[in-house]
Motif scaffolding. Structure first.
Motif, mmCIF file in Angstrom:
data_model
loop_
_atom_site.group_PDB
_atom_site.id
_atom_site.type_symbol
_atom_site.label_atom_id
_atom_site.label_comp_id
_atom_site.label_asym_id
_atom_site.label_seq_id
_atom_site.Cartn_x
_atom_site.Cartn_y
_atom_site.Cartn_z
ATOM 1 N N MET A 1 0.814 -1.224 0.000
ATOM 2 C CA MET A 1 0.000 0.000 0.000
ATOM 3 C C MET A 1 0.848 1.275 0.000
ATOM 4 O O MET A 1 0.290 2.375 -0.119
ATOM 5 C CB MET A 1 -0.942 0.001 1.206
ATOM 6 N N ALA A 2 2.157 1.143 0.086
ATOM 7 C CA ALA A 2 3.026 2.316 0.082
ATOM 8 C C ALA A 2 2.818 3.114 -1.197
ATOM 9 O O ALA A 2 2.723 2.555 -2.289
ATOM 10 C CB ALA A 2 4.483 1.882 0.203
ATOM 11 N N ASN A 3 2.716 4.417 -1.043
ATOM 12 C CA ASN A 3 2.564 5.386 -2.131
ATOM 13 C C ASN A 3 1.176 5.404 -2.769
ATOM 14 O O ASN A 3 0.960 6.126 -3.733
ATOM 15 C CB ASN A 3 3.629 5.188 -3.220
ATOM 16 N N PHE A 4 0.238 4.635 -2.254
ATOM 17 C CA PHE A 4 -1.152 4.728 -2.723
ATOM 18 C C PHE A 4 -1.882 5.783 -1.899
ATOM 19 O O PHE A 4 -1.736 5.839 -0.674
ATOM 20 C CB PHE A 4 -1.892 3.390 -2.565
ATOM 21 N N LEU A 5 -2.671 6.597 -2.568
ATOM 22 C CA LEU A 5 -3.640 7.449 -1.892
ATOM 23 C C LEU A 5 -4.831 6.529 -1.656
ATOM 24 O O LEU A 5 -5.532 6.162 -2.595
ATOM 25 C CB LEU A 5 -4.029 8.633 -2.791
ATOM 26 N N SER A 6 -5.036 6.112 -0.423
ATOM 27 C CA SER A 6 -5.999 5.048 -0.163
ATOM 28 C C SER A 6 -7.096 5.491 0.796
ATOM 29 O O SER A 6 -6.947 6.474 1.522
ATOM 30 C CB SER A 6 -5.275 3.814 0.384
ATOM 31 N N VAL A 7 -8.188 4.737 0.768
ATOM 32 C CA VAL A 7 -9.337 4.983 1.642
ATOM 33 C C VAL A 7 -9.787 3.662 2.250
ATOM 34 O O VAL A 7 -9.376 2.585 1.817
ATOM 35 C CB VAL A 7 -10.505 5.652 0.889
ATOM 36 N N ARG A 8 -10.671 3.770 3.229
ATOM 37 C CA ARG A 8 -11.198 2.601 3.934
ATOM 38 C C ARG A 8 -12.388 2.021 3.166
ATOM 39 O O ARG A 8 -13.323 2.733 2.818
ATOM 40 C CB ARG A 8 -11.661 3.002 5.330
ATOM 41 N N GLY A 9 -12.339 0.724 2.957
ATOM 42 C CA GLY A 9 -13.486 0.006 2.417
ATOM 43 C C GLY A 9 -14.217 -0.698 3.532
ATOM 44 O O GLY A 9 -13.767 -0.709 4.688
ATOM 45 N N ASN A 10 -15.337 -1.303 3.223
ATOM 46 C CA ASN A 10 -16.117 -1.997 4.246
ATOM 47 C C ASN A 10 -15.411 -3.242 4.781
ATOM 48 O O ASN A 10 -15.803 -3.774 5.813
ATOM 49 C CB ASN A 10 -17.510 -2.356 3.723
ATOM 50 N N CYS A 11 -14.350 -3.707 4.114
ATOM 51 C CA CYS A 11 -13.576 -4.862 4.590
ATOM 52 C C CYS A 11 -12.205 -4.463 5.133
ATOM 53 O O CYS A 11 -11.354 -5.316 5.354
ATOM 54 C CB CYS A 11 -13.413 -5.888 3.457
ATOM 55 N N ASP A 12 -11.976 -3.173 5.315
ATOM 56 C CA ASP A 12 -10.705 -2.682 5.855
ATOM 57 C C ASP A 12 -10.879 -2.336 7.322
ATOM 58 O O ASP A 12 -11.810 -1.621 7.689
ATOM 59 C CB ASP A 12 -10.228 -1.433 5.104
ATOM 60 N N TYR A 13 -9.968 -2.842 8.152
ATOM 61 C CA TYR A 13 -10.085 -2.620 9.584
ATOM 62 C C TYR A 13 -8.924 -1.836 10.175
ATOM 63 O O TYR A 13 -8.899 -1.598 11.372
ATOM 64 C CB TYR A 13 -10.270 -3.965 10.294
ATOM 65 N N ASP A 14 -7.984 -1.407 9.347
ATOM 66 C CA ASP A 14 -6.884 -0.574 9.810
ATOM 67 C C ASP A 14 -7.445 0.826 10.094
ATOM 68 O O ASP A 14 -7.990 1.481 9.201
ATOM 69 C CB ASP A 14 -5.790 -0.518 8.739
ATOM 70 N N LYS A 15 -7.316 1.283 11.315
ATOM 71 C CA LYS A 15 -7.905 2.571 11.721
ATOM 72 C C LYS A 15 -7.237 3.781 11.052
ATOM 73 O O LYS A 15 -7.748 4.889 11.135
ATOM 74 C CB LYS A 15 -7.835 2.719 13.236
ATOM 75 N N HIS A 16 -6.115 3.577 10.377
ATOM 76 C CA HIS A 16 -5.426 4.691 9.740
ATOM 77 C C HIS A 16 -6.021 5.069 8.387
ATOM 78 O O HIS A 16 -5.711 6.131 7.849
ATOM 79 C CB HIS A 16 -3.932 4.379 9.597
ATOM 80 N N TYR A 17 -6.855 4.209 7.833
ATOM 81 C CA TYR A 17 -7.537 4.551 6.583
ATOM 82 C C TYR A 17 -8.654 5.550 6.873
ATOM 83 O O TYR A 17 -9.327 5.458 7.897
ATOM 84 C CB TYR A 17 -8.146 3.322 5.916
ATOM 85 N N ILE A 18 -8.864 6.484 5.962
ATOM 86 C CA ILE A 18 -9.966 7.441 6.085
ATOM 87 C C ILE A 18 -11.069 7.059 5.096
ATOM 88 O O ILE A 18 -10.819 6.350 4.119
ATOM 89 C CB ILE A 18 -9.479 8.888 5.842
ATOM 90 N N ASN A 19 -12.285 7.516 5.358
ATOM 91 C CA ASN A 19 -13.417 7.142 4.501
ATOM 92 C C ASN A 19 -13.380 7.817 3.135
ATOM 93 O O ASN A 19 -13.690 7.188 2.124
ATOM 94 C CB ASN A 19 -14.743 7.465 5.185
ATOM 95 N N ASP A 20 -13.073 9.095 3.113
ATOM 96 C CA ASP A 20 -13.040 9.881 1.870
ATOM 97 C C ASP A 20 -11.787 10.723 1.860
ATOM 98 O O ASP A 20 -11.286 11.114 2.919
ATOM 99 C CB ASP A 20 -14.227 10.862 1.790
ATOM 100 N N ARG A 21 -11.325 11.032 0.667
ATOM 101 C CA ARG A 21 -10.216 11.969 0.568
ATOM 102 C C ARG A 21 -10.389 12.801 -0.695
ATOM 103 O O ARG A 21 -10.874 12.319 -1.710
ATOM 104 C CB ARG A 21 -8.870 11.279 0.632
ATOM 105 N N LEU A 22 -9.975 14.055 -0.601
ATOM 106 C CA LEU A 22 -9.933 14.966 -1.740
ATOM 107 C C LEU A 22 -8.474 15.196 -2.069
ATOM 108 O O LEU A 22 -7.674 15.484 -1.179
ATOM 109 C CB LEU A 22 -10.591 16.300 -1.405
ATOM 110 N N GLU A 23 -8.135 15.059 -3.330
ATOM 111 C CA GLU A 23 -6.747 15.223 -3.763
ATOM 112 C C GLU A 23 -6.713 16.057 -5.038
ATOM 113 O O GLU A 23 -7.457 15.777 -5.983
ATOM 114 C CB GLU A 23 -6.094 13.864 -4.057
#
Length: 169
Positions: A45-67
């Motif tokens: 996941m390094a260098n990906f602009l990523s978000v949380r999906g319904n199957c992601d449990y890592d608390k560091h993911y955010i729901n939405d992002r604007l880039e």
């Protein structure tokens, strides 16, 4: 400018690394629309602009992002919080609210791109469990003058010419 867009990899590691390594030198940004099921600090996941999906449990993911990437404003979300399996209406409202030029989302595992009221919506499909087609897919958005071209790829890097689309800006 080019942007790699992937979603719904559901724990795949080697395939995600292969896609990243194949394209990272040619793209300006890499987006993962959620359900990676990987740690946000993993090598995959390094260098990906990523978000949380319904199957992601890592608390560091955010729901939405604007880039802001180049001249385009991207809204990135998984889509489950906007009920995208039923309609894009709620996501369209969010795109209007955030003044997004491009919306990248996943969740449905159905690859496609469409322009709605001047906003480009892209679902890259899934690289593990595609729906509505047999080939696992991801996408690359490319700006070309006054056009935006979206190419879909199979996991092995083969361009799916029949799915490529060009949109005016």
């Amino acid at each position: 400018m080019k942007v790699l867009i992937v979603s719904d990899s559901h724990g795949l590691e080697q395939e995600l690394l292969a896609i990243k390594e194949r394209h990272q030198q040619e793209v300006h940004a890499m987006i993962h629309c959620g359900d990676s099921e990987l740690s946000s600090d993993s090598n995959e996941m390094a260098n990906f602009l990523s978000v949380r999906g319904n199957c992601d449990y890592d608390k560091h993911y955010i729901n939405d992002r604007l880039e802001q990437i180049g001249e385009l404003r991207f809204l990135v979300t998984h889509g489950h919080l906007y009920n995208v399996k039923m309609s894009l209406m709620n996501l369209h409202y969010k795109a209007d609210e955030t003044e997004a030029d491009v919306v990248c989302f996943g969740h449905s595992h159905v690859a496609g791109a469409e322009m709605i009221d001047g906003t480009l919506f892209i679902n890259p499909g899934s690289i593990l469990l595609p729906r509505m087609r047999k080939e696992p897919t991801y996408a690359i958005l490319e700006t070309n003058g006054n056009n935006i071209v979206v190419h879909f790829y199979e996991v092995n890097g083969t361009v799916m010419q029949s799915m490529s689309q060009t949109f005016g800006r």
